[in-house]
Design a protein around this motif. Structure first.
Motif, PDB file in Angstrom:
ATOM      1  N   ILE A   6      -2.191   7.047  -1.487  1.00  0.00           N
ATOM      2  CA  ILE A   6      -3.110   6.666  -0.405  1.00  0.00           C
ATOM      3  C   ILE A   6      -3.787   7.878   0.216  1.00  0.00           C
ATOM      4  O   ILE A   6      -4.999   7.858   0.464  1.00  0.00           O
ATOM      5  N   VAL A  51      -7.829   8.425   0.449  1.00  0.00           N
ATOM      6  CA  VAL A  51      -8.536   8.742   1.694  1.00  0.00           C
ATOM      7  C   VAL A  51      -9.334  10.034   1.535  1.00  0.00           C
ATOM      8  O   VAL A  51     -10.520  10.098   1.895  1.00  0.00           O
ATOM      9  N   SER A  87     -10.481   5.070   6.938  1.00  0.00           N
ATOM     10  CA  SER A  87      -9.228   4.967   7.665  1.00  0.00           C
ATOM     11  C   SER A  87      -8.187   4.216   6.844  1.00  0.00           C
ATOM     12  O   SER A  87      -8.526   3.337   6.048  1.00  0.00           O
ATOM     13  N   ARG A  88      -6.950   4.589   7.056  1.00  0.00           N
ATOM     14  CA  ARG A  88      -5.841   3.785   6.515  1.00  0.00           C
ATOM     15  C   ARG A  88      -5.819   2.478   7.296  1.00  0.00           C
ATOM     16  O   ARG A  88      -6.102   2.468   8.493  1.00  0.00           O
ATOM     17  N   VAL A 134      -6.771   1.049   2.473  1.00  0.00           N
ATOM     18  CA  VAL A 134      -7.782   1.965   3.011  1.00  0.00           C
ATOM     19  C   VAL A 134      -9.077   1.185   3.237  1.00  0.00           C
ATOM     20  O   VAL A 134      -9.439   0.320   2.436  1.00  0.00           O
TER      21      VAL A 134
END
Length: 106
Positions: free
Chosen positions: A16, A20, A38-39, A52
């Motif tokens: 992840i 990002v 953004s997560r 995400v």
């Protein structure tokens, strides 16, 4: 104004941060009026599959197409595609932009 929202799921949760980072490259492309990556906060009580989110705003469709044609877009895709499982995108005209267009044509 066109709002552009893209949701990504990671093949592996350990990727992840790399997803990002790859998507943050898109923020260097000059055609958006607003851009963020953004997560997912995963606060929804029903489903939290998305890892995400990319949210961007463009003046019009031409700006969105110029953004997607930029070489940095291809580079971000090259970095992220092998790491992601699902990519879902939505592009839509902002309501205030639609309302203004209706007022102008009346």
């Amino acid at each position: 104004m066109i709002r552009h929202i893209v949701f990504f799921t990671a093949r592996d949760s350990g990727d992840i941060d790399a997803i990002v980072a790859g998507l943050e490259l898109l923020g260097t492309i000059p055609h958006s009026q607003h851009f963020e990556v953004s997560r997912n906060g995963k606060l929804d009580q029903i489903g939290n599959d998305v890892d995400v989110v990319v949210y961007a705003e463009f003046a019009d469709e031409a700006a969105l197409y110029a953004y997607k044609a930029h070489p940095t877009y291809a580079e971000a895709t090259r970095r992220v595609r092998p790491l992601r499982e699902v990519r879902l995108a939505a592009d839509f005209a902002a309501r205030e932009a639609v309302a203004a267009k209706v007022r102008r044509s009346a």
